[in-house]
Design an enzyme around this catalytic site. Structure first.
Site, short mmCIF file in Angstrom:
data_model
loop_
_atom_site.label_atom_id
_atom_site.label_comp_id
_atom_site.label_asym_id
_atom_site.label_seq_id
_atom_site.Cartn_x
_atom_site.Cartn_y
_atom_site.Cartn_z
N LYS A 7 -28.12 -36.76 19.40
CA LYS A 7 -26.97 -37.46 19.43
C LYS A 7 -27.20 -38.75 19.01
O LYS A 7 -27.76 -39.57 19.15
CB LYS A 7 -26.75 -37.51 21.20
CG LYS A 7 -25.75 -36.73 21.84
CD LYS A 7 -25.55 -37.14 23.16
CE LYS A 7 -24.14 -36.69 23.90
NZ LYS A 7 -24.07 -36.73 25.12
O1 G3P Z 1 -22.66 -36.95 28.03
C1 G3P Z 1 -21.40 -37.50 27.56
C2 G3P Z 1 -20.42 -37.53 28.38
O2 G3P Z 1 -19.91 -36.38 28.89
C3 G3P Z 1 -20.46 -38.70 29.46
O3 G3P Z 1 -19.84 -38.64 30.50
O4 G3P Z 1 -18.77 -39.03 32.87
O5 G3P Z 1 -20.23 -40.63 31.76
O6 G3P Z 1 -17.64 -40.29 30.61
P1 G3P Z 1 -19.18 -39.67 31.48
#
Ligand code: G3P
Length: 215
Positions: A83
């Site tokens: 990533k």
């Molecule tokens: O893994 C990346 C993403 O899904 C993070 O989500 O909930 O931290 O906005 P969030």
């Protein structure tokens, strides 16, 4: 459509795999930090448990550092995807990693122009964060629709991972738009299963079955 699980929790990953609907895993530094386990040991175990792609995030800010991290992380398993954040340095890193055939997931994507750039440098995956856009009153799923159209217009091989999912409707809308992948928090994966009429139906069948004479 593929489902990834957005977690670094080994228990959640095991349970989701048993459900039979998980094709891969995405992690990020925040998710890793919740587990209180040594990084390398944790991600090695995740990569061993899962056959499909496992996204591990590079944390350097410069392209050289990202590339160095990526080469090290890629040694953990054939299924590792690196990533890389959507920055100018990130684009340089993805371009070079793509030439080395190291899979990449361009993350923290919040606009169609960012997605187009990620596809042009050869990212294997792009992760638009829909929930974080919704949080600031901007349509996260509209972004996904635009990205899907752009990638289809030019036959880019890059796959879209709908990320930052907050609820089951995000997953359903992603499927309707033809997004390749949704990366789903464990809680939302469980919510996808549930319907009150299913629970009522099971209960009623059990009650009626109990009334049937049996030998
Ligand atoms: O893994 C990346 C993403 O899904 C993070 O989500 O909930 O931290 O906005 P969030």
């Amino acid at each position: 459509m593929k489902f990834f699980i957005d977690t670094a929790n080994l228990g959640e990953i095991r349970e989701a795999l048993e459900m039979g609907v998980v094709d891969g895993v995405t992690t990020n530094p925040t998710l890793i930090s919740k587990e209180g386990m040594e990084f390398r040991a944790l991600v090695t175990e995740i990569c061993r448990l899962v056959d499909g792609p496992v996204s591990l995030e590079a944390t350097s800010l410069e392209a050289e550092g990202m590339i160095k991290e990526a080469r090290e992380l890629a040694k953990i398993g054939d299924n590792v995807v690196i990533k890389i954040p959507m920055t100018e340095e990130g684009l340089k890193a993805v371009k070079r990693l793509s030439a080395e055939e190291i899979s990449t997931n361009m993350t923290l994507v919040f606009s169609p122009s960012q997605a187009l750039l990620a596809a042009k440098v050869g990212a294997s995956y792009i992760s638009p964060f829909v929930g974080r856009l919704d949080d600031i009153s901007t349509g996260g799923m509209e972004l996904v629709e635009q990205i899907v159209t752009i990638l289809e217009n030019y036959d880019f091989p890059t796959q879209v991972i709908v990320a930052s999912i907050r609820h089951p409707l995000h997953v359903v809308e992603a499927a309707l738009m033809g997004a390749d992948i949704a990366t789903i928090p464990f809680k939302v994966l469980k919510q996808l299963v549930k319907h009150p009429l299913t629970d009522i139906g099971v209960q009623r069948f059990l009650e009626d079955w109990a009334k049937v004479p049996k030998k």
